[in-house]
Motif scaffolding. Structure first.
Motif, short mmCIF file in Angstrom:
data_model
loop_
_atom_site.label_atom_id
_atom_site.label_comp_id
_atom_site.label_asym_id
_atom_site.label_seq_id
_atom_site.Cartn_x
_atom_site.Cartn_y
_atom_site.Cartn_z
N GLN A 250 53.85 36.07 -3.53
CA GLN A 250 53.41 37.28 -2.84
C GLN A 250 52.30 36.99 -1.83
OE1 GLN A 250 51.87 40.30 -5.37
NE2 GLN A 250 52.36 41.93 -3.95
N LEU A 253 53.64 34.83 1.05
CA LEU A 253 54.45 35.59 2.00
C LEU A 253 53.60 36.56 2.82
CD1 LEU A 253 57.77 36.37 0.13
CD2 LEU A 253 57.34 34.67 1.89
N GLY A 272 51.43 36.83 27.52
CA GLY A 272 52.30 37.46 28.51
C GLY A 272 51.53 38.45 29.37
N LEU A 275 49.22 37.40 32.34
CA LEU A 275 49.75 37.13 33.68
C LEU A 275 49.48 38.30 34.63
CD1 LEU A 275 53.28 35.62 32.88
CD2 LEU A 275 51.11 34.43 33.10
N ILE A 276 49.36 39.48 34.07
CA ILE A 276 49.21 40.66 34.94
C ILE A 276 47.91 41.41 34.67
CG2 ILE A 276 51.69 40.99 35.28
CD1 ILE A 276 51.53 43.25 33.18
N ASN A 281 40.23 37.37 40.36
CA ASN A 281 41.07 36.99 41.49
C ASN A 281 41.91 38.15 42.00
OD1 ASN A 281 42.05 34.94 43.24
ND2 ASN A 281 43.95 34.98 42.06
N ASN A 282 42.55 38.85 41.06
CA ASN A 282 43.51 39.87 41.52
C ASN A 282 42.88 41.25 41.77
OD1 ASN A 282 43.31 41.13 38.98
ND2 ASN A 282 45.07 40.02 38.15
N GLN A 285 42.94 42.12 45.32
CA GLN A 285 44.22 41.96 46.02
C GLN A 285 45.15 43.17 45.87
OE1 GLN A 285 45.47 38.40 43.99
NE2 GLN A 285 44.71 37.06 45.59
N VAL A 286 44.86 44.01 44.91
CA VAL A 286 45.77 45.11 44.60
C VAL A 286 45.76 46.14 45.73
CG1 VAL A 286 46.40 46.80 42.85
CG2 VAL A 286 45.13 44.78 42.22
N ASN A 287 46.95 46.65 46.05
CA ASN A 287 47.02 47.55 47.18
C ASN A 287 47.13 49.02 46.82
OD1 ASN A 287 49.68 47.55 46.35
ND2 ASN A 287 50.26 45.95 47.83
N TRP A 291 48.74 50.68 40.61
CA TRP A 291 48.95 49.33 40.07
C TRP A 291 47.67 48.78 39.46
CZ3 TRP A 291 53.41 47.92 38.68
CH2 TRP A 291 54.56 48.25 39.41
N VAL A 294 47.58 49.87 36.04
CA VAL A 294 48.52 49.08 35.22
C VAL A 294 47.85 47.76 34.80
CG1 VAL A 294 50.72 47.80 35.28
CG2 VAL A 294 50.60 50.09 36.26
N MET A 295 47.16 47.13 35.75
CA MET A 295 46.51 45.86 35.46
C MET A 295 45.34 46.03 34.49
SD MET A 295 46.97 44.42 39.27
CE MET A 295 45.61 43.34 39.31
N TYR B 62 51.41 34.22 41.77
CA TYR B 62 52.18 35.30 41.14
C TYR B 62 53.67 35.06 41.32
CZ TYR B 62 47.55 37.32 41.81
OH TYR B 62 46.20 37.52 41.84
N MET B 229 52.66 41.90 39.69
CA MET B 229 51.73 41.35 40.68
C MET B 229 52.34 41.38 42.08
SD MET B 229 49.41 41.01 38.61
CE MET B 229 48.19 40.57 39.81
N SER B 232 52.16 44.93 43.19
CA SER B 232 50.81 45.48 43.40
C SER B 232 50.02 44.76 44.49
CB SER B 232 50.02 45.45 42.09
OG SER B 232 49.88 44.12 41.64
#
Lengths: 475, 373
Positions: A250, A253, A272, A275-276, A281-282, A285-287, A291, A294-295, B62, B229, B232
């Motif tokens: 028990q 496990l 994972g 990455l976003i 850095n980013n 850069q976001v426009n 978004w 989201v990041m 990216y 990325m 965005s």
């Protein structure tokens, strides 16, 4: 930590859990912990530092044990044996430098044997002086605590860490101009410091039980929790390692399940999302604000899965070894308010600060001769506690602001809930409305915490401020 | 542990091992990687990429390099729904100069062609960038083979001598990791390449299991995540500002891929791959373009045009290119010197935005000449 490293740790844990019984289990835990802290310590450009940092960690732990032990303590033989085993291990690790196939337990070749022998002898002499003069004495304990705090400040401050690195480089005849704060990446020191401070403080308060050197060192550097917590209390930890452990299907496990979930959280979900996730850095850069949100959410989830993943792994390993470690996360992003969030996010850290900073501070203010209004006491308490929690991550403006953000949030929530308490009790009879309010509150809490991550994820206040404005479509 | 627990543990372990092997080995015959590659969040949640995925530094670009052609194409804007009726579809094939190394998406050849708003037969010309940064005509053929289903009206195939030597045809990782497809092309078009070339990588049974293909699966997932990325930031490569310009002063070396002057033997060049491309697209027109090169004016520039090419080899290549076009009745453009030396960035073929625009004007004229030759 790589998956291969983790696999080796799991295998060692299973071996100890299943085959080391009785007193051998305690020895197994101690020896494995010592070997792992050397093995896991990352390489440093400063010569031999990846050997000396874990060594210093163990020495500091022994010193703290000496300070916390009662002078009149009886049979010293087991503690001397433990000390000799530890010293032997340090020498053995150094010996691997001569055996290429097994070199090295440390990230780079360890120092010469004679250097280590001299260090052990010198430090042992210092230990004897401390044992003779300092054991159990409050002034010495506070000196020890100050020393740990000073080391903590040095390691967390970029300027001071670089200064120390310069010193170490010049001792080693290495280029001083290449010195960087990153040279002093001392794995697990933050957690080690918390555990040491906890035991020293509890010794002063008379709450520390009789602990052997073996138990004490194992508690401080217990390998499943060494690098990422949780911060157990020594009273609980010693109960766990003293109890008779019978490995069962028990527990194995259960432990395996926790480890698997931890691996999935860390290596699939967190890595994972990394990455976003928002970073230095980013951020620029976001426009679009959409978004950027989201990041930011990706960052919020990433940091949770990363940290909670490691905690699952630590708890799972502990279960296999028969040591139940405390929980550190309890679905924090699903909490209805910031107070509940902090009761379920990095629980052991928050509890530590509550016990050793917030409570003593507010108690002192309450008992002060000058009458301080309660809201002000709460404000000062929350703000200073959380600013300190922020600075624990690193001495920078951004971490301080992140801490203050939460301190202010907790204070506002405290006042708000006080204000609306009489009205909310009427909602108890309206289940649907209550549920709807719960969803709204959870959403708002998550938003507040996520916005706080803007300060945490980025390095500079100006950059964070611009990102903050950009999230709301300004600038 | 008591006996009951021991028995249960035994079954748990056996079940676990059986399931592990079942799932892993079922993966081999099913080979779901291509099908998974076609499942894409691009053109659905995220806008399609304007060039094929390629990235040497994924965390900054990216973008990433991968071997799954289906996934690569599924992420491309070319796969965004059905071809509009009023679209005159132009596919641009080629190396990193077409892909747009060091160029932002709006400064590539395809972007300039689209900005020109060309009209042909009452349709709007829409150019798609299918360049990919490795030098090999066979790599271009592989991409053309995969993209032909998207009904191009015209293909522009940008070539340079460096992508022609037979010896380097299979050096590209995307070819090596799509061995079966490459072999089919070699056989189908009887290419002067060895189908059993050891550079073509064949997975053994273990490498074809779920565990063995974990990298391919992770790449598909990472490509989808980088969609956030891409959407965005509009960034799809790591633009280095501090690159080294192409060498002006060159070594007095006259060899080209081990070949010595004075004769560049056609047998050493993969002209047959161009013929295969022509054959592959059937009646669809194709324009072969000898792309511009950097011409150095420094030391030993009398021996070499640039780092890539000794003069003797390049001059003969141009002759072969033009003769082949004439003999086969192909539409060809020799743009070797249409872009001045100051319009190159970090290599003999990578152009600045201005250089790219100059070349796009030449291409635009060639496209319009399809109707008014």
């Amino acid at each position: 930590m790589s998956l291969t490293t983790l696999l080796i740790i799991i295998l060692v844990s299973i071996l100890i859990g299943f085959f080391a019984t009785g007193k051998w289990r305690s020895w197994g835990l101690l020896i494995a912990s010592i070997l792992f802290i050397y093995w896991l310590q990352p390489a440093s450009p400063v010569r031999h530092l990846d050997y000396w940092l874990p060594t210093s960690c163990i020495m500091l732990t022994i010193l703290s044990w000496i300070l916390t032990r009662k002078k009149e303590r009886g049979n010293l033989r087991p503690d001397i044996i433990t000390g000799l085993v530890i010293a032997s291990l340090m020498l053995l690790i150094s010996l691997t430098r001569y055996f290429d196939p097994i070199c090295c337990v440390t990230a780079t070749r360890p120092p010469e044997l004679y250097q280590i022998a001299i260090s052990i002898i010198s430090v042992s002499f210092i230990f004897l002086v401390f044992a003779y003069f300092g054991s159990g004495k409050v002034a010495w304990i506070f000196t020890g605590m100050s020393l740990i705090l000073l080391m903590f400040v040095i390691l967390k401050s970029e300027i001071l860490a670089r200064f120390i690195s310069q010193g170490l480089r010049s001792i080693n005849a290495q280029p001083v101009e290449l010195a960087s704060a990153n040279d002093l990446q001392w794995l697990g020191f933050s957690y080690v410091a918390f555990r040491l401070l906890h035991t020293l403080r509890d010794r002063v308060n008379g709450r520390l039980p009789e602990i052997s050197l073996q138990e004490y060192v194992t508690y401080v550097i217990f390998f499943p929790a060494f690098s990422a917590g949780p911060i157990d209390r020594i009273q609980h930890f010693t109960q766990e390692i003293r109890k008779t452990f019978k490995p069962s299907l028990q527990t194995t496990l259960q432990g395996g399940k926790r480890i698997l979930w931890g691996v999935f959280s860390k290596f699939v979900l967190a890595d994972g999302l990394a990455l976003i996730a928002l970073n230095n850095n980013n951020a620029g850069q976001v426009n679009s604000p959409g978004w950027l949100w989201v990041m930011l959410y990706a960052y919020a989830l990433r940091i949770f899965f990363d940290f909670a993943g490691y905690t699952h792994i630590a708890i799972g390993l502990g279960q296999i070894l028969g040591v139940q470690l405390p929980e550190n996360f309890d679905r924090p992003y699903l909490k209805r308010n910031i107070t509940l969030f902090w009761n379920s996010w990095h629980i052991t850290l928050a509890q530590w600060f509550r016990a050793y900073f917030f409570n003593p501070l507010t108690r002192t203010m309450r008992s002060s001769q000058h009458s301080i209004p309660l809201p002000l006491i709460i404000f000062i308490g929350q703000l200073s506690t959380f600013t300190l929690i922020g600075l624990w991550h690193g001495i920078s403006w951004n971490f301080a602001i992140w801490g203050a953000w939460h301190g202010v949030g907790l204070f506002v929530h405290n006042r708000w809930s006080n204000l609306i308490k009489p009205k909310t009790s009427a909602l108890d009879n309206h289940a649907n409305l209550n549920r709807l309010l719960g969803i709204g509150s959870t959403f708002l809490t998550f938003q507040y915490v996520s916005l706080g991550w803007v300060w945490f994820a980025l390095s500079y206040p100006v950059q964070s401020w611009h990102t903050f404005l950009k999230l709301f479509g300004i600038g | 542990m008591d006996l009951e627990q021991k028995v249960s543990l035994k079954y748990v372990v056996i079940k676990g091992i059986l399931l592990f092997f079942m799932i892993n080995f079922l993966f081999v015959p099913l080979d779901p990687i291509p099908a998974l590659g076609r499942l894409s969040a691009y053109n659905l949640i995220f806008p399609g990429r304007v060039r094929l995925p390629f990235g040497e530094n994924p965390s900054l670009a990216y973008n990433l390099s991968m071997n799954n052609l289906e996934a690569m194409l599924a992420s491309h804007e070319l796969c965004d729904g059905n071809k509009p009726l009023d679209e005159y579809r132009v596919l641009l094939l080629g190396d990193s100069s077409v892909w747009g190394y060091l160029l932002e998406p709006q400064n590539t050849l395809s972007a300039y062609l689209n900005k020109a708003n060309l009209r042909l037969d009452g349709k709007t010309v829409r150019a798609y960038n299918l360049g990919y940064p490795t030098l090999s005509l066979t790599k271009d053929l592989l991409i053309l083979h995969a993209a032909i289903q998207y009904k191009p009206d015209l293909v522009i195939w940008m070539i340079t001598l460096e992508s022609l030597p037979v010896t380097i045809q299979l050096d590209s990782p995307i070819l090596q990791n799509n061995a079966e497809l490459v072999r089919n092309l070699i056989t189908k078009f009887n290419l002067n390449l060895d189908p059993s070339d050891p550079r073509l990588f064949d997975r053994n049974i273990l490498q074809s299991t779920l565990f063995g293909r974990r990298r391919d699966l992770a790449d598909i997932l990472r490509l989808q995540l980088y969609g956030v990325m891409w959407a965005s930031t509009g960034i799809d490569q790591n633009y280095q500002a501090d690159y080294n310009p192409p060498q002006q002063n060159l070594d007095p070396d006259e060899t080209f891929h081990g070949l010595q002057p004075p004769i560049l033997n056609m047998q050493n060049l993969s002209i047959d791959v161009l013929q295969a491309g022509k054959q592959l697209i059937g009646d669809t027109p194709i324009i072969f373009v000898n792309e511009p090169i950097f011409i150095s004016h420094g030391e030993n520039s009398n021996i070499r045009y640039n780092f890539f090419y000794p003069r003797w080899a390049y001059d003969q290549y141009r002759q072969i290119f033009n003769e082949t076009c004439q003999n086969n009745g192909w539409i060809c453009l020799d743009e070797w010197n249409s872009v001045s030396s100051d319009q190159f960035t970090n290599s003999a073929i990578h152009m600045t935005p201005n250089g790219s625009q100059i070349l796009s004007t030449e291409l635009a004229n060639a496209i319009l000449a399809q109707v008014n030759p």
